[in-house]
Motif scaffolding. Sequence first.
Motif, mmCIF file in Angstrom:
data_model
loop_
_atom_site.group_PDB
_atom_site.id
_atom_site.type_symbol
_atom_site.label_atom_id
_atom_site.label_comp_id
_atom_site.label_asym_id
_atom_site.label_seq_id
_atom_site.Cartn_x
_atom_site.Cartn_y
_atom_site.Cartn_z
ATOM 1 N N THR A 1 0.810 -1.218 0.000
ATOM 2 C CA THR A 1 0.000 0.000 0.000
ATOM 3 C C THR A 1 0.842 1.266 0.000
ATOM 4 N N GLY A 2 2.147 1.125 0.162
ATOM 5 C CA GLY A 2 2.998 2.297 0.303
ATOM 6 C C GLY A 2 2.910 2.832 1.718
ATOM 7 N N ASP A 3 3.504 3.978 1.952
ATOM 8 C CA ASP A 3 3.481 4.610 3.271
ATOM 9 C C ASP A 3 2.060 5.072 3.582
ATOM 10 N N LEU A 4 1.553 4.715 4.740
ATOM 11 C CA LEU A 4 0.221 5.154 5.158
ATOM 12 C C LEU A 4 0.277 6.223 6.240
ATOM 13 N N SER A 5 1.312 6.215 7.066
ATOM 14 C CA SER A 5 1.340 7.150 8.192
ATOM 15 C C SER A 5 1.615 8.588 7.758
ATOM 16 N N GLY A 6 2.538 8.804 6.825
ATOM 17 C CA GLY A 6 2.796 10.167 6.342
ATOM 18 C C GLY A 6 1.556 10.810 5.751
ATOM 19 N N PRO A 7 0.851 10.126 4.820
ATOM 20 C CA PRO A 7 -0.394 10.683 4.282
ATOM 21 C C PRO A 7 -1.468 10.892 5.353
ATOM 22 N N ALA A 8 -1.501 10.024 6.369
ATOM 23 C CA ALA A 8 -2.479 10.201 7.456
ATOM 24 C C ALA A 8 -2.192 11.481 8.234
ATOM 25 N N VAL A 9 -0.922 11.783 8.452
ATOM 26 C CA VAL A 9 -0.546 13.020 9.144
ATOM 27 C C VAL A 9 -0.946 14.228 8.300
ATOM 28 N N GLU A 10 -0.636 14.184 7.019
ATOM 29 C CA GLU A 10 -0.989 15.298 6.134
ATOM 30 C C GLU A 10 -2.506 15.516 6.108
ATOM 31 N N GLN A 11 -3.269 14.434 6.014
ATOM 32 C CA GLN A 11 -4.733 14.542 6.001
ATOM 33 C C GLN A 11 -5.247 15.108 7.322
ATOM 34 N N ALA A 12 -4.664 14.690 8.442
ATOM 35 C CA ALA A 12 -5.090 15.210 9.753
ATOM 36 C C ALA A 12 -4.828 16.713 9.859
ATOM 37 N N ILE A 13 -3.702 17.162 9.315
ATOM 38 C CA ILE A 13 -3.385 18.597 9.324
ATOM 39 C C ILE A 13 -4.430 19.364 8.516
ATOM 40 N N ALA B 1 -2.648 10.474 13.522
ATOM 41 C CA ALA B 1 -3.710 11.462 13.277
ATOM 42 C C ALA B 1 -4.311 11.955 14.586
ATOM 43 N N GLN B 2 -4.474 11.066 15.565
ATOM 44 C CA GLN B 2 -5.026 11.472 16.863
ATOM 45 C C GLN B 2 -4.106 12.466 17.562
ATOM 46 N N VAL B 3 -2.807 12.227 17.508
ATOM 47 C CA VAL B 3 -1.863 13.142 18.159
ATOM 48 C C VAL B 3 -1.882 14.500 17.460
ATOM 49 N N VAL B 4 -1.940 14.510 16.132
ATOM 50 C CA VAL B 4 -2.017 15.780 15.396
ATOM 51 C C VAL B 4 -3.262 16.548 15.817
ATOM 52 N N GLU B 5 -4.382 15.874 15.847
ATOM 53 C CA GLU B 5 -5.640 16.527 16.225
ATOM 54 C C GLU B 5 -5.553 17.122 17.625
ATOM 55 N N LEU C 1 -2.179 23.722 20.143
ATOM 56 C CA LEU C 1 -1.030 24.102 20.964
ATOM 57 C C LEU C 1 0.189 24.410 20.101
ATOM 58 N N LEU C 2 0.363 23.631 19.043
ATOM 59 C CA LEU C 2 1.505 23.854 18.152
ATOM 60 C C LEU C 2 1.396 25.196 17.439
ATOM 61 N N LEU C 3 0.184 25.563 17.043
ATOM 62 C CA LEU C 3 -0.016 26.885 16.417
ATOM 63 C C LEU C 3 0.356 27.997 17.394
ATOM 64 N N HIS C 4 -0.038 27.850 18.646
ATOM 65 C CA HIS C 4 0.304 28.837 19.671
ATOM 66 C C HIS C 4 1.824 28.897 19.861
#
Length: 179
Positions: free
Chosen positions: A21-33, A159-163, A168-171
């Motif tokens: 399937t290729g890398d799934l975690s990188g795209p999941a992070v991008e989608q969560a952002i 994705a849960q950690v990004v959410e 806080l990261l923006l701040h």
Amino acid sequence: MKLKIAILTVSDRAASKSYKTGDLSGPAVEQAIIEHLNHLKAALSEQNVSVTNVEKDIVPDEISDIKQKLLLWSGKSNESMRGCPCDLIFTTGGTGFATRDVTPEATLSVVDRECQGLMSWASMELTAIQPLATLSRAAAGLCGNTLIVNLPGNPAGAAQVVELLFPLLLHAIADIRKN
């Protein structure tokens, strides 16, 4: 606020293209952002936050490869990108207990200032959803003016950690830019 973000997938198997399937975690992070930014814009009428650039790469679980990419994207390498370094780098993968899981060690070797409370709080909050979150060895810190945050390799967990952390990261980025 215009953000330059990078996503580094740390995985021997993804780097060697072993996954069908290729890398799934990188795209999941991008989608969560993207989803979180859209949510912020809709819920808070916050139209001033956007991502202007997303750098992405995949490296094996090797401290030297991870460090090289973190230093490049933070503007602290001889080969650094022309222009501004990234505001925020997410790594995904390599935060567990396997011998090859070395992302936190690589991260801590390049940061100037560690942000221990950020990841401790994330682990505590996410343990209610997934008890295994307590086992994360993720690190976070500043490399120059770039905030680096380690995420788990599991796409849903990342994705849960990004959410959880994104507001806080923006701040934090706003505070970093005040300097």
